[in-house]
Write an enzyme that holds these catalytic residues in place. Structure first.
Site, PDB file in Angstrom:
ATOM      1  NE  ARG A  46      -2.922   0.550   3.330  1.00 14.95           N
ATOM      2  CZ  ARG A  46      -2.158   0.651   4.431  1.00 14.95           C
ATOM      3  NH1 ARG A  46      -1.288   1.635   4.547  1.00 14.95           N
ATOM      4  NH2 ARG A  46      -2.263  -0.230   5.393  1.00 14.95           N
ATOM      5  CE1 TYR A  98     -15.904  10.842 -16.901  1.00 18.51           C
ATOM      6  CE2 TYR A  98     -15.513  10.956 -14.551  1.00 18.51           C
ATOM      7  CZ  TYR A  98     -15.811  10.225 -15.674  1.00 18.51           C
ATOM      8  OH  TYR A  98     -16.038   8.882 -15.577  1.00 18.51           O
ATOM      9  CG  ASP A 170      -9.189  15.774 -15.519  1.00 18.42           C
ATOM     10  OD1 ASP A 170      -8.443  15.133 -16.294  1.00 18.42           O
ATOM     11  OD2 ASP A 170     -10.274  15.325 -15.104  1.00 18.42           O
ATOM     12  CE  LYS A 195     -11.881   7.501 -18.681  1.00 19.75           C
ATOM     13  NZ  LYS A 195     -12.264   8.759 -18.075  1.00 19.75           N
TER      14      LYS A 195
END
Ligand code: PLP
Length: 379
Positions: A46, A98, A170, A195
Site C-alpha cells: 500500500r 467530467y 485534469d 483513458k
C-alpha cells in the site's frame, strides 16, 4: 530528452535482481526484512510497490514533474486532492466538467463542508469575482468534457499564484504529449490513466503529478493513509501503454481531424466541437498551449432531436457505443444520458450538452473507415 524517449525510458531501470528489461509485475503485498527495519526500500505494497513506483516515476517524467502517485481510479486521485482541503475551504471549478468529478465534488465532499463554485473559465474575470480568503483550490479541466472548451492554464496559474491558491489541472483529454500543465504553472496534474495513458481500455487507474515537495508529501500521506492505490498488474499495463502514447496520440489527432473535416460540412450536423477548428471559440489558446488538438470530438444534429441521435448510435458499425475514451478503438457516447447524467439538465444545457450531442473518442483505426461509418450512420 524528447517525449518519446522519455515515455519509453524515464524512471525505469532494468530489474536489479534479474536484469529483466521490462519492469516485472511485483505481485506481492509485503517484502522481507533481514532483521527489523533492514529492507530494500519496500515494506508493504500500500505504501509502495516496485511496479507502481516505476510507473509513478515514469508519469512524473513525461509530465515534466518530480513526483508521481498512482491510484485505483481517476476519481481516487481526485479524492486525494480534495482530502488536502479542510471544512470551510472553497473550490472554484470549471463548469463543463467530467460527470464523475462533478459527482465527487457535490455528493461526497460538499457534505464534509467544502464549498464548490462551478463557473465558465473562458476568461479569468469570473474566477477573480469569486475568489476569497477561503478559496484553496482551482480545478481546471481542459479540453473540457464534452464541449472541448479550452482554458488558458497560464492565465489561471497567475491568478492562483497571486492569491496563494492551488491550481490542479485534469489533463486526461490532452495527455502530456499535447500539453504539460506544470510547465504552465499548475501545481498538480491529474489523469484518469484509464483513458489515453493506459490507452487500451483494459485498466482503471488515476495518477497525480506535482513538482513541489510539500504538495508531494501531502499526496503520499493521503495515498498511503486512505489507501486507494492501484495494483502491480495495472501499473504494468499502464507503463506498457505509455510506451506508445506519442505514436497513438499522433494517430488520434490525425483521425480526429479527418472526422471533423467530414462532419463540419455535413448537412445534418449542427455544431462540431473540436479545438483544432479555426472557428472554435478557444482555438487561439488551444494553439498556444497544446501541440495538437486531440482525439475527442463532439457534435450535435440539426433540430437537436434525441430520436435522431439515438438512430445514429444504433447505426454505427465501427464506433462502439460505450462510456470511456482514449483507447485504440473508436467509441461514441451520448453525454446527456451517459457520462453527464449526474449533472442536472439545466446545468447541462447551459454548457451545451443538449439532447443530440454525440461525443466521439476517435480511435486509431484507419480514418477512411471511421469517416465511412459516420457517413452511413448519419444517413
Ligand atoms: C474518466 C475521467 C475521470 C475519472 O476517472 P476514472 O478513472 O474513471 O475514475 C476524470 N476526468 C476525466 C476527464 C475523465 O475522462
Amino acid at each position: 530528452m524528447k517525449f518519446g524517449t522519455k515515455a519509453i525510458h524515464a524512471g525505469l531501470e532494468p530489474d536489479s535482481a534479474t536484469g529483466a528489461i521490462m519492469t516485472p509485475i511485483y505481485q506481492t503485498s509485503t517484502f522481507i526484512q533481514h532483521g527489523v527495519g533492514n529492507h530494500k526500500g519496500f515494506e508493504y505494497s500500500r505504501a509502495s510497490n516496485p511496479t507502481r513506483s516505476a510507473l509513478e516515476s515514469n508519469v512524473a517524467a513525461i509530465e515534466n514533474g518530480k513526483f508521481g502517485a498512482a491510484f485505483g481510479s481517476g476519481l481516487a486521485a481526485i479524492d486525494c486532492v480534495l482530502k488536502m482541503l479542510k471544512p470551510g475551504d472553497e473550490v472554484i471549478s470549471t463548469i463543463d466538467l467530467y460527470g464523475g468529478t462533478y459527482r465527487i465534488f457535490k455528493s461526497i465532499f460538499e457534505q464534509y463542508g467544502i464549498k464548490f463554485h462551478f463557473i465558465s473559465m473562458e476568461n479569468t474575470s469570473g474566477v477573480e469575482a469569486i475568489l476569497n480568503e477561503k478559496t484553496k483550490l482551482i480545478w481546471v479541466e481542459t479540453p473540457s468534457n464534452p464541449t472541448m472548451q479550452i482554458i488558458d492554464i497560464k492565465a489561471m496559474s497567475k491568478i492562483a499564484k497571486s492569491n496563494n491558491v492551488m491550481l490542479a489541472v485534469d489533463n486526461t483529454f490532452a495527455t502530456p504529449y499535447l500539453q504539460t500543465p506544470l510547465d504552465l504553472g499548475a501545481d498538480i496534474v491529474m489523469h484518469s490513466a484509464t483513458k489515453y495513458l493506459g490507452g487500451h481500455s483494459d485498466v482503471v487507474m488515476g495518477v497525480l503529478v506535482c513538482k513541489d515537495e510539500k504538495i508531494a508529501k501531502e499526496i503520499y500521506r493521503i495515498q498511503n493513509g486512505s489507501g486507494a492505490v492501484c495494483g502491480p498488474m495495472d501499473s504494468f499495463l499502464v507503463l506498457r501503454g505509455i510506451k506508445t502514447l506519442h505514436l497513438r496520440m499522433r494517430e488520434h489527432c490525425k483521425n480526429a481531424k479527418a472526422v471533423v473535416d467530414f462532419l463540419k460540412d455535413h448537412p445534418k450536423v449542427d455544431k462540431v466541437y473540436w479545438p483544432g477548428l479555426p472557428s472554435h471559440k478557444n482555438h487561439k489558446i488551444a494553439k498556444k498551449q497544446m501541440k495538437d488538438f486531440g482525439g475527442m470530438v463532439s457534435f450535435t444534429l440539426k433540430g437537436d432531436h434525441l430520436e435522431d441521435a439515438l438512430k445514429v448510435f444504433k447505426s454505427f458499425k465501427v464506433f462502439s457505443v460505450a462510456e470511456s475514451l482514449g483507447g485504440v478503438e473508436s467509441l461514441a457516447n451520448h453525454s446527456a444520458s451517459m457520462t453527464h447524467a449526474t449533472i442536472p439538465k439545466e446545468e447541462r444545457e447551459k454548457v451545451g450538452i443538449t439532447e443530440s450531442l454525440i461525443r466521439l473518442s476517435v480511435g486509431i483505426e484507419d480514418a477512411e473507415d471511421l469517416v465511412e461509418d459516420l457517413k452511413q450512420a448519419l444517413k
